[in-house]
Motif scaffolding. Sequence first.
Motif, PDB file in Angstrom:
ATOM      1  N   ASN A 321       0.808  -1.221   0.000  1.00  0.00           N
ATOM      2  CA  ASN A 321       0.000   0.000   0.000  1.00  0.00           C
ATOM      3  C   ASN A 321       0.843   1.274   0.000  1.00  0.00           C
ATOM      4  O   ASN A 321       0.302   2.383   0.051  1.00  0.00           O
ATOM      5  N   GLY A 322       2.162   1.112  -0.017  1.00  0.00           N
ATOM      6  CA  GLY A 322       3.030   2.284  -0.118  1.00  0.00           C
ATOM      7  C   GLY A 322       3.262   3.010   1.175  1.00  0.00           C
ATOM      8  O   GLY A 322       3.633   4.185   1.195  1.00  0.00           O
ATOM      9  N   LYS A 323       3.098   2.313   2.306  1.00  0.00           N
ATOM     10  CA  LYS A 323       3.311   2.934   3.613  1.00  0.00           C
ATOM     11  C   LYS A 323       3.945   1.899   4.531  1.00  0.00           C
ATOM     12  O   LYS A 323       3.239   1.081   5.125  1.00  0.00           O
ATOM     13  N   PRO A 324       5.288   1.867   4.648  1.00  0.00           N
ATOM     14  CA  PRO A 324       5.955   0.846   5.462  1.00  0.00           C
ATOM     15  C   PRO A 324       5.338   0.704   6.844  1.00  0.00           C
ATOM     16  O   PRO A 324       4.921   1.690   7.465  1.00  0.00           O
ATOM     17  N   VAL A 325       5.283  -0.531   7.318  1.00  0.00           N
ATOM     18  CA  VAL A 325       4.520  -0.846   8.530  1.00  0.00           C
ATOM     19  C   VAL A 325       5.050  -0.118   9.762  1.00  0.00           C
ATOM     20  O   VAL A 325       4.308   0.113  10.711  1.00  0.00           O
ATOM     21  N   ALA A 326       6.334   0.274   9.760  1.00  0.00           N
ATOM     22  CA  ALA A 326       6.893   0.983  10.907  1.00  0.00           C
ATOM     23  C   ALA A 326       6.265   2.362  11.101  1.00  0.00           C
ATOM     24  O   ALA A 326       6.419   2.974  12.157  1.00  0.00           O
ATOM     25  N   LEU A 327       5.541   2.855  10.084  1.00  0.00           N
ATOM     26  CA  LEU A 327       4.835   4.134  10.226  1.00  0.00           C
ATOM     27  C   LEU A 327       3.546   3.976  11.022  1.00  0.00           C
ATOM     28  O   LEU A 327       2.990   4.956  11.517  1.00  0.00           O
ATOM     29  N   ASN A 328       3.052   2.752  11.134  1.00  0.00           N
ATOM     30  CA  ASN A 328       1.786   2.495  11.809  1.00  0.00           C
ATOM     31  C   ASN A 328       2.023   2.249  13.293  1.00  0.00           C
ATOM     32  O   ASN A 328       3.138   1.994  13.741  1.00  0.00           O
ATOM     33  N   GLU A 329       0.950   2.319  14.048  1.00  0.00           N
ATOM     34  CA  GLU A 329       1.034   2.035  15.484  1.00  0.00           C
ATOM     35  C   GLU A 329       0.758   0.556  15.690  1.00  0.00           C
ATOM     36  O   GLU A 329      -0.385   0.108  15.704  1.00  0.00           O
ATOM     37  N   ASN A 330       1.809  -0.224  15.824  1.00  0.00           N
ATOM     38  CA  ASN A 330       1.687  -1.654  16.080  1.00  0.00           C
ATOM     39  C   ASN A 330       2.666  -1.996  17.195  1.00  0.00           C
ATOM     40  O   ASN A 330       3.876  -2.030  16.975  1.00  0.00           O
ATOM     41  N   PRO A 331       2.169  -2.236  18.405  1.00  0.00           N
ATOM     42  CA  PRO A 331       3.070  -2.431  19.557  1.00  0.00           C
ATOM     43  C   PRO A 331       4.114  -3.515  19.346  1.00  0.00           C
ATOM     44  O   PRO A 331       5.288  -3.326  19.684  1.00  0.00           O
ATOM     45  N   LEU A 332       3.719  -4.649  18.768  1.00  0.00           N
ATOM     46  CA  LEU A 332       4.662  -5.749  18.564  1.00  0.00           C
ATOM     47  C   LEU A 332       5.756  -5.357  17.578  1.00  0.00           C
ATOM     48  O   LEU A 332       6.955  -5.506  17.858  1.00  0.00           O
ATOM     49  N   LEU A 333       5.367  -4.837  16.407  1.00  0.00           N
ATOM     50  CA  LEU A 333       6.341  -4.511  15.375  1.00  0.00           C
ATOM     51  C   LEU A 333       7.162  -3.274  15.723  1.00  0.00           C
ATOM     52  O   LEU A 333       8.321  -3.154  15.319  1.00  0.00           O
TER      53      LEU A 333
END
Length: 358
Positions: A321-333
């Motif tokens: 989707n063009g937005k690396p997952v580290a930009l999201n709020e994901n406690p585990l990652l």
Amino acid sequence: MQISPQQVLDALKNVEDPDLKKDLVTLNMIKDLQIVDTQINFTLELTTPACPMKDMLKNACTNAIKHFVSAEAEININITSRVTQPTNSSSLDNIKNIILVSSGKGGVGKSTVASNLAVVLAKDGAKVGLIDADIYGPSVPTMFDLVDAKPGAEETADGKTKILPIEKYGIKLLSLGFFADPGQPVPWRGPMASNAVKQLFNDTNWGELDYLIVDLPPGTGDIHITITQSFPISGAVVVTTPQQVALADTHKGLAMFRMPGINIPILGVIENMSYFTPEELPENKYYIFGKGGGTKLAERFDVPFLGEIPIIQSIAEAGDNGKPVALNENPLLDVIFGDIASKIAQQISINNAQMVNC
């Protein structure tokens, strides 16, 4: 009794950076010391914004002053960073550290690791650039939603033309994919590919960067040799998956960096797709491709093991989707990628300090 600056500095000489093996005063990490009555203010300047021990060092400074100077002291510590660089970085003066992200074979998630590493370091406050040097399948345009983007250019005072990297999510980006039709294959010959990659370094106005991350092609080919022999590299990160076939190829990739004429510091091994974790059951781990291969590989080469990245659907979806997952709020990652980025930055600081002391 008036507290003197020397008393404070003498106290802080008892606080040692556990990585650099010297006290903070000797390392010149204490800045802007100001004392008013019992109030002590100073800046603690770390060697990277991604320092994993910033809270520990801050607490150690507070405890040292209260123990050796005054239990009544009011202590205010401002934490900043100044990223160090190797002593051999004579070319590309504005880029302090070049980090190579490599893999022995394709399909192990090297571009995902490189993209998220860049995002985490930028979020921590570092100045970050990312070069997608994968001539066979450039992924950065897709992972940053820049498939049809084209970099700009500017003319310098001496009449040369410089490429302007595209900025997104706080990262300066360049990819060979920006210069080709996304739907057309480009049959690169070795010298042509090497010259194109060199231009991404030499003919680009990168500005000042703390870290330039380079997403290499898979394998051990012309591009690897060109980059490692043409530019001052701070270190290489090697990405693998747990399967034996990936580990065998990664073994060759690690060995390449230790060959005479290349001799690049290996910052560590990352094992991607280590285990499957359902997002609704984050405590459950299913090692469907085997277990411990990356750790054993790191032990075999006596290099750090930087961490395991699980198979989680949101990682792939975020890249697509063009937005690396580290930009999201994901406690585990957030913890996983944050820990990996901190270890890499930490290892670079250690290596740079050792080179200064040689």
